[in-house]
Design a protein around this motif. Structure first.
Motif, PDB file in Angstrom:
ATOM      1  N   THR A   5       0.808  -1.219   0.000  1.00 26.32           N
ATOM      2  CA  THR A   5       0.000   0.000   0.000  1.00 26.32           C
ATOM      3  C   THR A   5       0.844   1.274   0.000  1.00 26.32           C
ATOM      4  O   THR A   5       0.301   2.381   0.067  1.00 26.32           O
ATOM      5  N   LYS A   6       2.162   1.136  -0.090  1.00 22.99           N
ATOM      6  CA  LYS A   6       3.051   2.284   0.083  1.00 22.99           C
ATOM      7  C   LYS A   6       3.378   2.971  -1.256  1.00 22.99           C
ATOM      8  O   LYS A   6       3.228   2.389  -2.329  1.00 22.99           O
ATOM      9  N   ARG A   7       3.848   4.228  -1.117  1.00 19.62           N
ATOM     10  CA  ARG A   7       4.234   5.028  -2.285  1.00 19.62           C
ATOM     11  C   ARG A   7       5.631   5.574  -2.045  1.00 19.62           C
ATOM     12  O   ARG A   7       5.916   6.123  -0.982  1.00 19.62           O
ATOM     13  N   ALA A   8       6.506   5.424  -3.040  1.00 18.42           N
ATOM     14  CA  ALA A   8       7.912   5.776  -2.867  1.00 18.42           C
ATOM     15  C   ALA A   8       8.379   6.768  -3.919  1.00 18.42           C
ATOM     16  O   ALA A   8       7.898   6.765  -5.062  1.00 18.42           O
ATOM     17  N   PHE A   9       9.347   7.597  -3.525  1.00 18.03           N
ATOM     18  CA  PHE A   9      10.074   8.450  -4.472  1.00 18.03           C
ATOM     19  C   PHE A   9      11.554   8.163  -4.333  1.00 18.03           C
ATOM     20  O   PHE A   9      12.089   8.101  -3.222  1.00 18.03           O
ATOM     21  N   ILE A  10      12.231   7.983  -5.485  1.00 20.12           N
ATOM     22  CA  ILE A  10      13.660   7.684  -5.502  1.00 20.12           C
ATOM     23  C   ILE A  10      14.354   8.702  -6.391  1.00 20.12           C
ATOM     24  O   ILE A  10      14.085   8.785  -7.591  1.00 20.12           O
ATOM     25  N   SER A  11      15.238   9.491  -5.823  1.00 24.81           N
ATOM     26  CA  SER A  11      15.969  10.476  -6.628  1.00 24.81           C
ATOM     27  C   SER A  11      17.070   9.785  -7.418  1.00 24.81           C
ATOM     28  O   SER A  11      17.657   8.797  -6.967  1.00 24.81           O
ATOM     29  N   GLY A  12      17.344  10.298  -8.616  1.00 22.19           N
ATOM     30  CA  GLY A  12      18.417   9.730  -9.435  1.00 22.19           C
ATOM     31  C   GLY A  12      18.230   8.268  -9.733  1.00 22.19           C
ATOM     32  O   GLY A  12      19.115   7.455  -9.453  1.00 22.19           O
ATOM     33  N   PHE A  65      18.863  18.356  -9.738  1.00 20.39           N
ATOM     34  CA  PHE A  65      19.062  18.777  -8.357  1.00 20.39           C
ATOM     35  C   PHE A  65      20.117  19.868  -8.205  1.00 20.39           C
ATOM     36  O   PHE A  65      20.355  20.349  -7.089  1.00 20.39           O
ATOM     37  N   ARG A  66      20.709  20.302  -9.317  1.00 19.90           N
ATOM     38  CA  ARG A  66      21.550  21.494  -9.278  1.00 19.90           C
ATOM     39  C   ARG A  66      20.702  22.758  -9.306  1.00 19.90           C
ATOM     40  O   ARG A  66      21.211  23.847  -9.052  1.00 19.90           O
ATOM     41  N   GLU A  67      19.420  22.603  -9.623  1.00 20.90           N
ATOM     42  CA  GLU A  67      18.537  23.757  -9.791  1.00 20.90           C
ATOM     43  C   GLU A  67      17.440  23.730  -8.729  1.00 20.90           C
ATOM     44  O   GLU A  67      16.469  22.979  -8.848  1.00 20.90           O
ATOM     45  N   PRO A  68      17.547  24.553  -7.677  1.00 16.87           N
ATOM     46  CA  PRO A  68      16.533  24.567  -6.615  1.00 16.87           C
ATOM     47  C   PRO A  68      15.108  24.800  -7.109  1.00 16.87           C
ATOM     48  O   PRO A  68      14.155  24.254  -6.551  1.00 16.87           O
ATOM     49  N   THR A  69      14.956  25.587  -8.175  1.00 16.84           N
ATOM     50  CA  THR A  69      13.611  25.837  -8.693  1.00 16.84           C
ATOM     51  C   THR A  69      12.996  24.566  -9.269  1.00 16.84           C
ATOM     52  O   THR A  69      11.789  24.336  -9.130  1.00 16.84           O
ATOM     53  N   GLN A  70      13.821  23.735  -9.914  1.00 16.51           N
ATOM     54  CA  GLN A  70      13.312  22.466 -10.427  1.00 16.51           C
ATOM     55  C   GLN A  70      12.947  21.513  -9.290  1.00 16.51           C
ATOM     56  O   GLN A  70      11.984  20.757  -9.384  1.00 16.51           O
ATOM     57  N   VAL A  71      13.711  21.585  -8.196  1.00 12.86           N
ATOM     58  CA  VAL A  71      13.398  20.757  -7.034  1.00 12.86           C
ATOM     59  C   VAL A  71      12.063  21.186  -6.429  1.00 12.86           C
ATOM     60  O   VAL A  71      11.245  20.349  -6.043  1.00 12.86           O
ATOM     61  N   GLN A  72      11.832  22.488  -6.355  1.00 12.79           N
ATOM     62  CA  GLN A  72      10.563  22.981  -5.823  1.00 12.79           C
ATOM     63  C   GLN A  72       9.396  22.528  -6.698  1.00 12.79           C
ATOM     64  O   GLN A  72       8.332  22.162  -6.188  1.00 12.79           O
ATOM     65  N   HIS A  73       9.583  22.544  -8.008  1.00 12.61           N
ATOM     66  CA  HIS A  73       8.542  22.057  -8.913  1.00 12.61           C
ATOM     67  C   HIS A  73       8.294  20.576  -8.685  1.00 12.61           C
ATOM     68  O   HIS A  73       7.137  20.116  -8.661  1.00 12.61           O
ATOM     69  N   LEU A  74       9.364  19.814  -8.504  1.00 13.42           N
ATOM     70  CA  LEU A  74       9.233  18.386  -8.240  1.00 13.42           C
ATOM     71  C   LEU A  74       8.425  18.152  -6.963  1.00 13.42           C
ATOM     72  O   LEU A  74       7.494  17.346  -6.937  1.00 13.42           O
ATOM     73  N   LEU A  75       8.793  18.877  -5.909  1.00 15.67           N
ATOM     74  CA  LEU A  75       8.106  18.691  -4.621  1.00 15.67           C
ATOM     75  C   LEU A  75       6.633  19.054  -4.718  1.00 15.67           C
ATOM     76  O   LEU A  75       5.785  18.421  -4.089  1.00 15.67           O
ATOM     77  N   GLY A  76       6.336  20.060  -5.536  1.00 17.61           N
ATOM     78  CA  GLY A  76       4.943  20.452  -5.716  1.00 17.61           C
ATOM     79  C   GLY A  76       4.133  19.424  -6.481  1.00 17.61           C
ATOM     80  O   GLY A  76       2.892  19.430  -6.414  1.00 17.61           O
ATOM     81  N   SER A  77       4.821  18.528  -7.202  1.00 12.41           N
ATOM     82  CA  SER A  77       4.141  17.526  -8.024  1.00 12.41           C
ATOM     83  C   SER A  77       4.052  16.159  -7.350  1.00 12.41           C
ATOM     84  O   SER A  77       3.346  15.276  -7.845  1.00 12.41           O
ATOM     85  N   LEU A  78       4.771  15.968  -6.236  1.00 18.38           N
ATOM     86  CA  LEU A  78       4.915  14.635  -5.666  1.00 18.38           C
ATOM     87  C   LEU A  78       3.673  14.097  -4.971  1.00 18.38           C
ATOM     88  O   LEU A  78       3.336  12.933  -5.122  1.00 18.38           O
ATOM     89  N   GLY A  79       3.031  14.914  -4.175  1.00 20.38           N
ATOM     90  CA  GLY A  79       1.948  14.398  -3.346  1.00 20.38           C
ATOM     91  C   GLY A  79       2.501  13.639  -2.151  1.00 20.38           C
ATOM     92  O   GLY A  79       3.676  13.780  -1.776  1.00 20.38           O
ATOM     93  N   ASN A  80       1.681  12.798  -1.535  1.00 16.92           N
ATOM     94  CA  ASN A  80       2.098  12.059  -0.342  1.00 16.92           C
ATOM     95  C   ASN A  80       3.075  10.938  -0.696  1.00 16.92           C
ATOM     96  O   ASN A  80       2.840  10.167  -1.625  1.00 16.92           O
ATOM     97  N   ILE A  81       4.147  10.870   0.072  1.00 15.87           N
ATOM     98  CA  ILE A  81       5.177   9.852  -0.128  1.00 15.87           C
ATOM     99  C   ILE A  81       5.430   9.151   1.203  1.00 15.87           C
ATOM    100  O   ILE A  81       5.640   9.792   2.232  1.00 15.87           O
ATOM    101  N   ASP A  82       5.402   7.820   1.183  1.00 15.70           N
ATOM    102  CA  ASP A  82       5.675   7.026   2.385  1.00 15.70           C
ATOM    103  C   ASP A  82       7.153   6.687   2.515  1.00 15.70           C
ATOM    104  O   ASP A  82       7.665   6.539   3.624  1.00 15.70           O
ATOM    105  N   ILE A  83       7.826   6.516   1.360  1.00 13.06           N
ATOM    106  CA  ILE A  83       9.221   6.066   1.347  1.00 13.06           C
ATOM    107  C   ILE A  83      10.031   7.014   0.466  1.00 13.06           C
ATOM    108  O   ILE A  83       9.751   7.161  -0.728  1.00 13.06           O
TER     109      ILE A  83
END
Length: 261
Positions: A5-12, A65-83
């Motif tokens: 039932t879990k949802r994960a995000f993995i960078s790189g 991840f060299r671009e903080p603005t792109q990271v902010q966009h990513l975080l705004g698109s993620l939703g709830n993450i368990d892992i």
């Protein structure tokens, strides 16, 4: 592993260790969001995962991840993450005296601040829901800093401190924060580096791999670790079965580190 039932995000995670962790979690029924710098690579990896794991619930978000603005966009698109798996990172072999201030800043921005920004955004929601996992993909180089990869080793040492500090914020919750100390792993990035060096030295990649591992006199495994072997440990740490493991660095280093603890 009680993860369906879990949802994960993995960078790189379009290749290498990150991709292997994504595949392993998908096989456990986890919904996975992968990440890479380029949209084309992310989409290609998503399609490959869907072929490798039929019925997989996988999507991707491109962000550098060299671009903080792109990271902010990513975080705004993620939703709830368990892992959350903080995997993205740079490495290279380079003499210390040739590493510029710009390169030091770039390594810190990607290898350390990526984990800071993702954890800062996602840890509070994990604590509020009463369950979550944050896993940092570290390296034995963060404990035994290599002379020819000082900038890499220093950032990996920083991740150990970050992970341990964040774990202290989870006291009494169902959230854990841990680091995997990987040893020499034959990821795509390492393979590319070895191929380039082998070509320069006019030897085969197999010969160079043997030289590298043979020169590492503390390795008990006496071979490169496969990305899947790191992924196996990541799946355990992501699962409810690892509830008593928190604030620690767990080794998958092939015995390279010689201390008992």
């Amino acid at each position: 592993m009680q993860l369906a039932t879990k949802r994960a995000f993995i960078s790189g995670s379009t290749k290498g260790i990150g991709y292997s962790i994504a595949e392993a979690l998908l096989r456990e029924g986890v919904s996975v969001v992968i990440n890479g710098r380029l949209e084309s690579r992310v989409e290609s990896a998503v399609q490959k995962l869907r072929l490798d794991v039929p019925g997989a619930n996988v999507s991707g978000i491109a962000a550098d991840f060299r671009e903080p603005t792109q990271v902010q966009h990513l975080l705004g698109s993620l939703g709830n993450i368990d892992i959350l798996v903080n995997n993205v990172g740079l490495f290279e072999v380079k003499p210390f005296e040739e590493i510029s201030d710009h390169e030091w800043a770039r390594y810190f921005e990607i290898n350390v601040m990526s984990g800071v920004r993702l954890s800062r955004a996602l840890l509070p929601q994990m604590i509020s829901t009463g369950w979550g996992r944050i896993i940092f993909i570290g390296s034995e180089s963060g404990v035994n800093i290599p002379a020819d990869m000082t900038h890499y080793g220093v950032t990996k040492a920083g991740l150990l401190g970050l992970s341990n500090g964040l774990a202290k914020l989870t006291r009494g919750t169902g959230v854990t924060v841990n680091t995997i100390l990987g040893g020499p792993t034959y990821s795509d990035g390492v393979a590319e580096t070895i191929e380039q060096i082998a070509k320069t030295q006019q030897i085969t990649t197999s010969e160079l791999k043997s030289v590298i591992i043979g020169g590492n006199q503390t390795s008990l495994l006496e071979r490169f670790i496969e990305p899947e072997e790191i992924a196996n440990l990541a799946v355990f740490l992501a699962s409810p079965l690892s509830s008593a493991t928190n604030g620690t660095a767990v080794r998958a280093d092939g015995g390279v580190l010689t201390s008992m603890l």
